[in-house]
Enzyme design. Sequence first.
Site, PDB file in Angstrom:
ATOM      1  N   PHE A  17       0.842  -1.210   0.000  1.00 63.85           N
ATOM      2  CA  PHE A  17       0.000   0.000   0.000  1.00 63.85           C
ATOM      3  C   PHE A  17       0.871   1.252   0.000  1.00 63.85           C
ATOM      4  CE2 PHE A  17      -3.771   2.453   1.798  1.00 63.85           C
ATOM      5  CZ  PHE A  17      -4.554   2.236   0.676  1.00 63.85           C
ATOM      6  N   GLY A  18       1.833   1.246  -0.934  1.00 65.40           N
ATOM      7  CA  GLY A  18       2.689   2.425  -1.126  1.00 65.40           C
ATOM      8  C   GLY A  18       2.002   3.419  -2.056  1.00 65.40           C
ATOM      9  N   ILE A  26       1.949   3.900  -5.334  1.00 64.57           N
ATOM     10  CA  ILE A  26       1.230   3.470  -6.546  1.00 64.57           C
ATOM     11  C   ILE A  26      -0.070   2.764  -6.167  1.00 64.57           C
ATOM     12  CG2 ILE A  26       1.350   2.027  -8.629  1.00 64.57           C
ATOM     13  CD1 ILE A  26       4.419   2.585  -8.638  1.00 64.57           C
ATOM     14  N   SER A  74      -0.707  -4.920   3.961  1.00 65.02           N
ATOM     15  CA  SER A  74       0.605  -4.280   3.922  1.00 65.02           C
ATOM     16  C   SER A  74       1.240  -4.414   5.298  1.00 65.02           C
ATOM     17  CB  SER A  74       0.417  -2.802   3.571  1.00 65.02           C
ATOM     18  OG  SER A  74       1.560  -2.075   3.860  1.00 65.02           O
ATOM     19  N   ARG A 110       6.258  -6.579 -10.164  1.00 60.88           N
ATOM     20  CA  ARG A 110       7.334  -7.352 -10.769  1.00 60.88           C
ATOM     21  C   ARG A 110       6.830  -8.765 -11.027  1.00 60.88           C
ATOM     22  NH1 ARG A 110       9.278  -3.292 -12.160  1.00 60.88           N
ATOM     23  NH2 ARG A 110      11.362  -2.473 -11.710  1.00 60.88           N
ATOM     24  N   GLU A 122      11.836 -11.039 -18.266  1.00 68.95           N
ATOM     25  CA  GLU A 122      11.533 -10.193 -19.434  1.00 68.95           C
ATOM     26  C   GLU A 122      12.730 -10.128 -20.377  1.00 68.95           C
ATOM     27  OE1 GLU A 122      10.102  -6.437 -17.928  1.00 68.95           O
ATOM     28  OE2 GLU A 122       8.542  -7.411 -16.758  1.00 68.95           O
ATOM     29  N   HIS A 171       5.374  -4.409 -20.202  1.00 64.46           N
ATOM     30  CA  HIS A 171       5.981  -3.540 -19.173  1.00 64.46           C
ATOM     31  C   HIS A 171       5.826  -2.056 -19.524  1.00 64.46           C
ATOM     32  CE1 HIS A 171       9.175  -3.623 -15.753  1.00 64.46           C
ATOM     33  NE2 HIS A 171       8.418  -2.553 -15.648  1.00 64.46           N
ATOM     34  N   GLY A 200       4.012   0.171 -17.598  1.00 63.02           N
ATOM     35  CA  GLY A 200       3.509   0.938 -16.440  1.00 63.02           C
ATOM     36  C   GLY A 200       3.837   2.420 -16.472  1.00 63.02           C
TER      37      GLY A 200
HETATM   38  C1  DGY Z   1      10.106   0.950 -12.593  1.00 59.92           C
HETATM   39  O1  DGY Z   1      10.382   2.139 -12.564  1.00 59.92           O
HETATM   40  O2  DGY Z   1      10.296   0.194 -11.637  1.00 59.92           O
HETATM   41  C2  DGY Z   1       9.575   0.409 -13.867  1.00 59.92           C
HETATM   42  O3  DGY Z   1       8.962  -0.821 -13.661  1.00 59.92           O
HETATM   43  C3  DGY Z   1      10.687   0.268 -14.872  1.00 59.92           C
HETATM   44  O4  DGY Z   1      11.765  -0.293 -14.227  1.00 59.92           O
END
Ligand code: DGY
Length: 325
Positions: free
Chosen positions: A158-159, A161, A181, A244, A273, A291, A293
């Site tokens: 629960f950071g 993001i 968390s 991840r 990856e 990937h 994000g």
């Molecule tokens: C992050 O910033 O951790 C992204 O997933 C790319 O590494």
Amino acid sequence: MTSDRLRVLLTRRWPEAAENYLAERYDVTHNREDTPMTADELARAFEAYDVICPTVSDNIDTDVIGAAPLRTRLLANFGVGFDHIDIAACKAAKIAVTNTPGVLTDATADLAMTLMLMAARRAGEGERELRDGRWTGWRPTHLMGRELSGKSLGLVGFGRIAQATAHRAHHGFGMKILYYSRSAATPEIERNLSAKRLDTLEDLLRQSDVTSLHVPGGAETKNMIGATEIASMKPGAILVNTARGGVIDHDVLAAALKSGALGAAGLDVYPAEPAVPPSLLALDKAVLLPHLGSATVETREAMGLRAAANVDAFASGSPLPDRIA
Ligand code: DGY
């Protein structure tokens, strides 16, 4: 150390504004071809550069850091996650490490919502059908998905993001927010998001219609979502991962999607990856993104400039703003 002599290596292509910022100040080596560096090339770079700016595509382990006399004193990582860097080895070699926290929060939360929506509404499946020429027209039972409104969203970690994802899901979609968390959020954050902390991961998985993963990668979280955890999830639940790849046991996930135990998965990250677990590729219920994000122009530029701010601090002998080792 004088900044005009600082040798800086960017292991991959960066957004132009950030590349130019560094090039105006330091002796920068770019990777114009944008090909991933080999372990040998990386190992040699540690002997030739004062600063290396790696990314998640560079595996920086003890073999790469090596035992030879090193010139590198700073790894200014382009990205917030750093499980591709052996932090203990960096500490032993007296190499400082920084990352880029904060600047990719909104972009990544947006992508978690994208995956949730795509998985719930079968968007990938629908697009593949249309592009393949298999769409035969509107009909009442065609590709019926699920709605997010009113459903429960369980956040693992629960950071920043996770909280930004909770904000979108709660205030935009009326989702009920649960989280698991190690540490509790402040009462104010819990109030603003109507978020409830659960004591165990199992409790969270049992109660969530959608689970979204927001824990760091690494040994501690490897296969955190395995057979027991997936068996705890509600029948038909959705699993989303923008954290991840190593956090999920993908063979177990693929089996659960195939059997119908899980409704769908939305994945942006994978354990090795750019390889994608083959068991997932054939499954319509898996939404698979490469990937993405943090992949917006605004965010990638901000990440580059944030890494550059750490290089600047290093060059001027100031405390590193985003030091992790
Ligand atoms: C992050 O910033 O951790 C992204 O997933 C790319 O590494």
